[in-house]
Motif scaffolding. Sequence first.
Motif, PDB file in Angstrom:
ATOM      1  N   ILE A  94      63.405  27.527 -12.191  1.00 49.59           N
ATOM      2  CA  ILE A  94      63.473  28.974 -11.952  1.00 49.59           C
ATOM      3  C   ILE A  94      63.347  29.265 -10.462  1.00 49.59           C
ATOM      4  CG2 ILE A  94      62.310  31.176 -12.363  1.00 49.59           C
ATOM      5  CD1 ILE A  94      63.789  30.187 -14.788  1.00 49.59           C
ATOM      6  N   ALA A  95      62.401  28.589  -9.801  1.00 55.55           N
ATOM      7  CA  ALA A  95      62.206  28.792  -8.371  1.00 55.55           C
ATOM      8  C   ALA A  95      63.433  28.345  -7.575  1.00 55.55           C
ATOM      9  CB  ALA A  95      60.963  28.034  -7.907  1.00 55.55           C
ATOM     10  N   ALA A  96      64.054  27.236  -7.980  1.00 51.69           N
ATOM     11  CA  ALA A  96      65.226  26.739  -7.261  1.00 51.69           C
ATOM     12  C   ALA A  96      66.386  27.714  -7.368  1.00 51.69           C
ATOM     13  CB  ALA A  96      65.631  25.371  -7.812  1.00 51.69           C
ATOM     14  N   ILE A  97      66.635  28.246  -8.540  1.00 56.87           N
ATOM     15  CA  ILE A  97      67.728  29.213  -8.707  1.00 56.87           C
ATOM     16  C   ILE A  97      67.452  30.474  -7.898  1.00 56.87           C
ATOM     17  CG2 ILE A  97      68.875  30.716 -10.382  1.00 56.87           C
ATOM     18  CD1 ILE A  97      68.468  28.464 -12.440  1.00 56.87           C
ATOM     19  N   THR A  98      66.188  30.897  -7.867  1.00 52.41           N
ATOM     20  CA  THR A  98      65.841  32.096  -7.111  1.00 52.41           C
ATOM     21  C   THR A  98      66.039  31.890  -5.617  1.00 52.41           C
ATOM     22  OG1 THR A  98      64.187  32.645  -8.794  1.00 52.41           O
ATOM     23  CG2 THR A  98      64.056  33.838  -6.727  1.00 52.41           C
ATOM     24  N   MET A 139      71.899  36.062  -0.532  1.00 48.71           N
ATOM     25  CA  MET A 139      71.667  37.442  -0.123  1.00 48.71           C
ATOM     26  C   MET A 139      71.394  37.563   1.374  1.00 48.71           C
ATOM     27  SD  MET A 139      71.927  39.291  -2.935  1.00 48.71           S
ATOM     28  CE  MET A 139      71.031  40.807  -2.653  1.00 48.71           C
ATOM     29  N   GLU A 140      70.670  36.590   1.932  1.00 47.26           N
ATOM     30  CA  GLU A 140      70.317  36.702   3.347  1.00 47.26           C
ATOM     31  C   GLU A 140      71.522  36.518   4.262  1.00 47.26           C
ATOM     32  OE1 GLU A 140      67.673  33.865   5.023  1.00 47.26           O
ATOM     33  OE2 GLU A 140      68.747  32.105   4.253  1.00 47.26           O
ATOM     34  N   MET A 141      72.612  35.983   3.729  1.00 52.25           N
ATOM     35  CA  MET A 141      73.806  35.818   4.543  1.00 52.25           C
ATOM     36  C   MET A 141      74.444  37.147   4.928  1.00 52.25           C
ATOM     37  SD  MET A 141      74.552  32.747   5.424  1.00 52.25           S
ATOM     38  CE  MET A 141      73.994  31.071   5.099  1.00 52.25           C
ATOM     39  N   PHE A 142      74.240  38.175   4.113  1.00 51.03           N
ATOM     40  CA  PHE A 142      74.837  39.468   4.463  1.00 51.03           C
ATOM     41  C   PHE A 142      73.820  40.612   4.498  1.00 51.03           C
ATOM     42  CE2 PHE A 142      75.101  39.092  -0.110  1.00 51.03           C
ATOM     43  CZ  PHE A 142      74.862  40.362  -0.599  1.00 51.03           C
ATOM     44  N   ILE A 143      72.590  40.347   4.112  1.00 47.40           N
ATOM     45  CA  ILE A 143      71.515  41.328   4.276  1.00 47.40           C
ATOM     46  C   ILE A 143      70.472  40.673   5.171  1.00 47.40           C
ATOM     47  CG2 ILE A 143      69.808  42.785   3.138  1.00 47.40           C
ATOM     48  CD1 ILE A 143      71.452  42.675   0.607  1.00 47.40           C
ATOM     49  N   THR A 144      70.629  40.862   6.465  1.00 47.61           N
ATOM     50  CA  THR A 144      69.777  40.154   7.410  1.00 47.61           C
ATOM     51  C   THR A 144      68.355  40.716   7.431  1.00 47.61           C
ATOM     52  OG1 THR A 144      70.623  41.597   9.169  1.00 47.61           O
ATOM     53  CG2 THR A 144      71.700  39.463   8.876  1.00 47.61           C
ATOM     54  N   ASP A 145      68.181  41.954   7.028  1.00 50.08           N
ATOM     55  CA  ASP A 145      66.856  42.549   6.931  1.00 50.08           C
ATOM     56  C   ASP A 145      66.301  42.257   5.543  1.00 50.08           C
ATOM     57  OD1 ASP A 145      64.578  44.065   6.843  1.00 50.08           O
ATOM     58  OD2 ASP A 145      65.531  45.970   7.363  1.00 50.08           O
ATOM     59  N   PHE A 146      65.406  41.275   5.458  1.00 51.19           N
ATOM     60  CA  PHE A 146      64.967  40.838   4.137  1.00 51.19           C
ATOM     61  C   PHE A 146      64.177  41.906   3.399  1.00 51.19           C
ATOM     62  CE2 PHE A 146      60.997  39.907   6.209  1.00 51.19           C
ATOM     63  CZ  PHE A 146      60.038  39.823   5.212  1.00 51.19           C
ATOM     64  N   ASN A 198      66.440  43.340   0.862  1.00 47.18           N
ATOM     65  CA  ASN A 198      67.005  42.338  -0.036  1.00 47.18           C
ATOM     66  C   ASN A 198      66.126  42.261  -1.285  1.00 47.18           C
ATOM     67  OD1 ASN A 198      67.800  39.983  -1.327  1.00 47.18           O
ATOM     68  ND2 ASN A 198      67.862  38.751   0.549  1.00 47.18           N
ATOM     69  N   PHE A 199      66.713  42.554  -2.454  1.00 45.94           N
ATOM     70  CA  PHE A 199      65.893  42.562  -3.667  1.00 45.94           C
ATOM     71  C   PHE A 199      65.332  41.172  -3.992  1.00 45.94           C
ATOM     72  CE2 PHE A 199      69.826  41.183  -5.655  1.00 45.94           C
ATOM     73  CZ  PHE A 199      69.391  40.345  -6.683  1.00 45.94           C
ATOM     74  N   ALA A 200      65.948  40.128  -3.430  1.00 44.63           N
ATOM     75  CA  ALA A 200      65.414  38.773  -3.577  1.00 44.63           C
ATOM     76  C   ALA A 200      64.774  38.318  -2.272  1.00 44.63           C
ATOM     77  CB  ALA A 200      66.521  37.802  -3.983  1.00 44.63           C
ATOM     78  N   ALA A 250      58.042  37.711 -10.670  1.00 48.13           N
ATOM     79  CA  ALA A 250      57.403  38.916 -10.138  1.00 48.13           C
ATOM     80  C   ALA A 250      57.003  38.720  -8.680  1.00 48.13           C
ATOM     81  CB  ALA A 250      56.177  39.268 -10.981  1.00 48.13           C
ATOM     82  N   ALA A 251      56.616  37.511  -8.331  1.00 52.17           N
ATOM     83  CA  ALA A 251      56.250  37.222  -6.940  1.00 52.17           C
ATOM     84  C   ALA A 251      57.488  37.004  -6.073  1.00 52.17           C
ATOM     85  CB  ALA A 251      55.348  35.996  -6.881  1.00 52.17           C
ATOM     86  N   LEU A 252      58.455  36.254  -6.582  1.00 51.43           N
ATOM     87  CA  LEU A 252      59.637  35.914  -5.780  1.00 51.43           C
ATOM     88  C   LEU A 252      60.555  37.113  -5.558  1.00 51.43           C
ATOM     89  CD1 LEU A 252      60.548  32.424  -7.296  1.00 51.43           C
ATOM     90  CD2 LEU A 252      59.083  32.951  -5.342  1.00 51.43           C
ATOM     91  N   LEU A 253      60.509  38.089  -6.462  1.00 46.43           N
ATOM     92  CA  LEU A 253      61.368  39.272  -6.355  1.00 46.43           C
ATOM     93  C   LEU A 253      60.580  40.532  -6.001  1.00 46.43           C
ATOM     94  CD1 LEU A 253      63.671  38.691  -9.476  1.00 46.43           C
ATOM     95  CD2 LEU A 253      64.026  37.925  -7.118  1.00 46.43           C
ATOM     96  N   MET A 254      59.348  40.367  -5.569  1.00 42.96           N
ATOM     97  CA  MET A 254      58.550  41.550  -5.239  1.00 42.96           C
ATOM     98  C   MET A 254      59.119  42.244  -4.005  1.00 42.96           C
ATOM     99  SD  MET A 254      55.061  40.030  -3.501  1.00 42.96           S
ATOM    100  CE  MET A 254      55.111  39.094  -1.963  1.00 42.96           C
ATOM    101  N   PRO A 255      58.968  43.569  -3.920  1.00 41.75           N
ATOM    102  CA  PRO A 255      59.471  44.295  -2.749  1.00 41.75           C
ATOM    103  C   PRO A 255      58.621  44.017  -1.520  1.00 41.75           C
ATOM    104  CG  PRO A 255      58.240  45.776  -4.164  1.00 41.75           C
ATOM    105  CD  PRO A 255      58.331  44.466  -4.906  1.00 41.75           C
ATOM    106  N   VAL A 256      59.114  44.453  -0.381  1.00 39.48           N
ATOM    107  CA  VAL A 256      58.351  44.344   0.858  1.00 39.48           C
ATOM    108  C   VAL A 256      57.345  45.492   0.907  1.00 39.48           C
ATOM    109  CG1 VAL A 256      58.483  44.476   3.370  1.00 39.48           C
ATOM    110  CG2 VAL A 256      60.202  43.189   2.093  1.00 39.48           C
ATOM    111  N   PHE A 257      56.091  45.148   1.174  1.00 37.30           N
ATOM    112  CA  PHE A 257      55.028  46.141   1.212  1.00 37.30           C
ATOM    113  C   PHE A 257      54.703  46.521   2.655  1.00 37.30           C
ATOM    114  CE2 PHE A 257      54.386  43.679  -2.684  1.00 37.30           C
ATOM    115  CZ  PHE A 257      54.293  44.701  -3.624  1.00 37.30           C
ATOM    116  N   LYS A 258      53.924  47.588   2.788  1.00 37.85           N
ATOM    117  CA  LYS A 258      53.486  48.019   4.115  1.00 37.85           C
ATOM    118  C   LYS A 258      52.726  46.893   4.798  1.00 37.85           C
ATOM    119  CE  LYS A 258      50.789  51.561   6.523  1.00 37.85           C
ATOM    120  NZ  LYS A 258      49.951  52.780   6.385  1.00 37.85           N
ATOM    121  N   TYR A 259      51.817  46.274   4.064  1.00 37.51           N
ATOM    122  CA  TYR A 259      51.058  45.137   4.599  1.00 37.51           C
ATOM    123  C   TYR A 259      51.673  43.859   4.037  1.00 37.51           C
ATOM    124  CZ  TYR A 259      47.820  48.894   5.735  1.00 37.51           C
ATOM    125  OH  TYR A 259      47.259  50.053   6.222  1.00 37.51           O
TER     126      TYR A 259
END
Length: 362
Positions: free
Chosen positions: A26-30, A37-44, A47-49, A247-256
């Motif tokens: 699961i981790a490898a596929i993610t 995604m990072e190839m065209f969304i440089t601001d992670f 990026n939902f992933a 849930a951890a690998l796809l979590m959004p970016v937080f303030k902290y």
Amino acid sequence: MAAAGKETKTLQPKQHYEVLDGLRGIAAITVVLYHFMEMFITDFSKNFAGHGFLAVDFFFCLSGFVIAYAYDSRIATMGLKNFFVARIIRLHPLVLLGSVLGLLAFLFDPFMAVPAGYPAGRIILLFITSALLIPFPVMAERGFNLFGLNAPAWSLFWEYVANIIYATVLYRLSKQVLLILAVIAAVVLCYAGFSAGNVMGGWGKDTWWHGGARVAWSFLAGMLIYRYQFIIKNKIGFTGVSVLLLAALLMPVFKYNALAELLVVIVYFPLLVALGAGCLPGSYAGAACRFSGKISYPLYMTHYAVLWMFGNYYNLYKPDTTQVSLVIMCAIPLLTAFAVLVMKVYDEPVRKYLTALWKRSR
């Protein structure tokens, strides 16, 4: 009779943690999705992933647990040489193949010619350093990755470092001393994470030492889970633990954000390993876990050759979101199928041959 009983117990196969194998897949596929995604969304942060890179920290924690489980009781008798040979046979065939694929993708990329400044001698040096896992971050076109031909090899470099230190030092230490070292490693990791604003470093020349901080904590944490037998019996099953991992690998970016990532790596991932080791996959998920575990390493080590070409395709044609989504949805299953092919045709036969050759030489 006592001697026979002892021999029988010694020959019994060790328990296999199938759910942990499944989580590795699961981790490898993610992480493959994240790399696309990072190839065209440089601001992670957009990026939902965008936290897929944390899969590497999960791999390191799993590795510490598995290495301690597999070798703590026998490395003293098998010796350093046999340990290192066993690890090289397990890991290096795919390091070599990843280097070959990366070289071919660099030379024959249909979307970008070989950049100026790469004569034959330089290309040969790039390949040799990649094949031998010698960091050589000189390719500006590829973000000065430690291994420009196959970027994910940076984590294999640190995996080798961890294995060497384990075999020469760590296995001898008490769990109390390991705990002290883990606390120190966690402090260094926090320093790296807060100074960079994330726990993403380790792959390139500017943050190469962050990789050491990441593997130090996670590998030691995995070892401690085994040494202290911090295995949480539960009935969550493979599906439930997979959801917790995603849930951890796809979590959004937080303030902290740095704090959130550090909490995931330092607290959450060891907890997931303890949960995964303490549950059974169920009658229907067992085969899926075994398959997932087997293809995880081939997928991780062979996918990036396609990623460079995808990035050049995107920069050349600027496809819209629909086109990019279609490419990714097709590419990931195809890369997974290619990983299965690599496993069956190359990795397993080569490892079997090398293992037999090694046994004959002994």
